[in-house]
Design an enzyme around this catalytic site. Structure first.
Site, mmCIF file in Angstrom:
data_model
loop_
_atom_site.group_PDB
_atom_site.id
_atom_site.type_symbol
_atom_site.label_atom_id
_atom_site.label_comp_id
_atom_site.label_asym_id
_atom_site.label_seq_id
_atom_site.Cartn_x
_atom_site.Cartn_y
_atom_site.Cartn_z
ATOM 1 N N SER A 56 -25.547 12.746 12.233
ATOM 2 C CA SER A 56 -24.454 11.866 12.634
ATOM 3 C C SER A 56 -24.305 11.881 14.159
ATOM 4 O O SER A 56 -25.285 11.695 14.881
ATOM 5 C CB SER A 56 -23.165 12.289 11.920
ATOM 6 O OG SER A 56 -22.145 11.330 12.071
ATOM 7 N N ASP A 66 -25.782 3.829 3.755
ATOM 8 C CA ASP A 66 -25.042 4.208 4.958
ATOM 9 C C ASP A 66 -24.729 2.957 5.777
ATOM 10 O O ASP A 66 -25.634 2.318 6.311
ATOM 11 C CB ASP A 66 -25.873 5.187 5.783
ATOM 12 C CG ASP A 66 -25.100 5.811 6.945
ATOM 13 O OD1 ASP A 66 -24.054 5.262 7.327
ATOM 14 O OD2 ASP A 66 -25.568 6.841 7.472
ATOM 15 N N HIS A 73 -22.926 7.547 4.262
ATOM 16 C CA HIS A 73 -23.173 8.354 5.447
ATOM 17 C C HIS A 73 -22.990 9.851 5.179
ATOM 18 O O HIS A 73 -23.694 10.688 5.755
ATOM 19 C CB HIS A 73 -22.241 7.918 6.580
ATOM 20 C CG HIS A 73 -22.455 8.676 7.849
ATOM 21 N ND1 HIS A 73 -23.650 8.631 8.536
ATOM 22 C CD2 HIS A 73 -21.644 9.512 8.548
ATOM 23 C CE1 HIS A 73 -23.560 9.398 9.618
ATOM 24 N NE2 HIS A 73 -22.360 9.950 9.634
#
Length: 366
Positions: free
Chosen positions: A145, A312, A345
């Site tokens: 991330s 995502d 995600h």
């Protein structure tokens, strides 16, 4: 509560990319495993926006960490083989210096007086820590991330600093959708009267703004597929509903309320604002000739694993493919894995079978 955090004093003053200096700054970090005599078995993990350095339990702190199932003896990141370091990012409020820290020059909390923060600053700070541990070259740099963007900055700014790289659900540059979501999160915090230009306290804390910001984040961290599968249109029982107009009626609403309630007092709002904006500012193209591909093509690693998730929406697969192609152009041997995890995600936190199934064999071949 046990605390396994260690603290590293950064060079003072520590220079920031966008101007400004920080005096007496430190990084919080934790370690697992044993550093080999040749100091060639180190793995550095750079985290997303909100996690602490406590990625997994250890002797000093047996409580589960945020990546508990991934890290440890006989786990995908095997601490019987690797010496693992996890850093709490510069600018956070989980032990490292940031807006919630005391400014030694004034004796007051930095708040909005903290210098403008970039992910390059976080990368340089982490590199200082690694160098201080006597590690000239990491065996592997892992970033997920926001931490994946920080990792790309790290590799770009410090050539040859890692033999290999694992890039997880990240981006070479912030894209409009992600920027839009983070902008709304920051706006929710700033519009809360208790934020008061960053001058809040425990009694006057921007709880509503932080709650909305967290709910927006949680909605985008998972996929519509998962929300449908977990909650459908199930309504709350009558005794679970508050007797006021427009109160929560569906289970998904109650879930978001509970999730936000657990988060709001555990993270500093100003730190959230600084890190969120740093994510929006990041663009690896600044390290090239104005093109992300050129910057990625200059990164020097021997091998790389790039993992993304089809569901995502914050960091789509197209961005993972861009990273993989750029690293191939740089001469790295690249493995690209696209997972169909329904968790979106956040899949790297929960789909250990998928992510661990890619990470373990990659590290096993190093």
């Amino acid at each position: 509560m046990p605390d396994a955090r260690k603290y590293f004093a950064l060079s003072s003053p520590f220079s920031m990319k966008r101007g400004g200096l920080v005096h007496g700054a430190r990084l919080a970090y934790e370690t697992w495993g044993t550093l080999a005599p040749g100091r060639d078995n180190a793995i550095l993990i750079l985290t997303g926006l909100s996690p602490s350095a406590h990625a997994a339990s250890n002797a000093e702190d047996p409580t589960p960490g945020w990546w508990q199932a991934m890290l440890g003896a006989d786990k995908p990141i095997d601490t019987d083989r690797w010496f693992v370091i996890c850093v709490n990012t510069l600018g956070s409020c989980k032990g490292s210096t940031g807006p919630a820290s005391i400014n030694p020059e004034t004796g007051e909390t930095y708040r909005l007086d903290f210098p403008e923060l970039s992910l390059e600053d976080a990368a340089n700070a982490a590199h200082e820590l690694v160098a201080a541990l006597g590690i000239d070259r990491l065996a592997c740099l892992v970033g997920n991330s926001m931490g994946g963007m920080t990792a790309l900055a790290y590799l770009s700014l410090h050539a040859g600093s890692a033999r290999s790289h694992i890039s997880i659900s990240t981006a070479p540059q912030a894209q409009p959708f992600a920027i839009a979501i983070r902008s709304l999160q920051r706006e929710a915090i700033r519009l809360d009267p208790n934020w008061n230009q960053g001058r809040y306290d425990d009694e006057h804390y921007p709880e509503a703004g932080m709650s909305i910001a967290r709910k927006l984040g949680v909605i985008t961290y998972r996929s519509a597929m998962e929300w449908s599968g977990r909650f459908a249109r199930i309504r709350l029982d009558s005794e679970q509903r508050e007797d006021e107009p427009f109160s929560a009626e569906f289970q998904i609403e109650s879930y978001l309320d509970n999730h936000a309630r657990r988060f709001v007092r555990s993270f500093d709002p100003n730190s959230y604002l600084f890190l969120s904006r740093a994510s929006d500012w990041f663009d690896i193209a600044e390290h090239g000739h104005g093109r992300a591909a050129d910057a990625l093509a200059r990164i020097d690693v021997e091998r790389a694993l790039v993992v993304g998730v089809s569901t995502d929406i914050l960091f789509p697969l197209s961005q993972q493919e861009e990273i993989a192609e750029g690293l191939r152009t740089a001469g790295a041997e690249v493995e690209f894995v696209a997972l169909d995890s329904p968790q979106g995600h956040d899949a790297f936190l929960v789909d250990i079978e998928g992510f661990g199934g890619a990470i373990a064999p990659f590290l096993g071949r190093l």
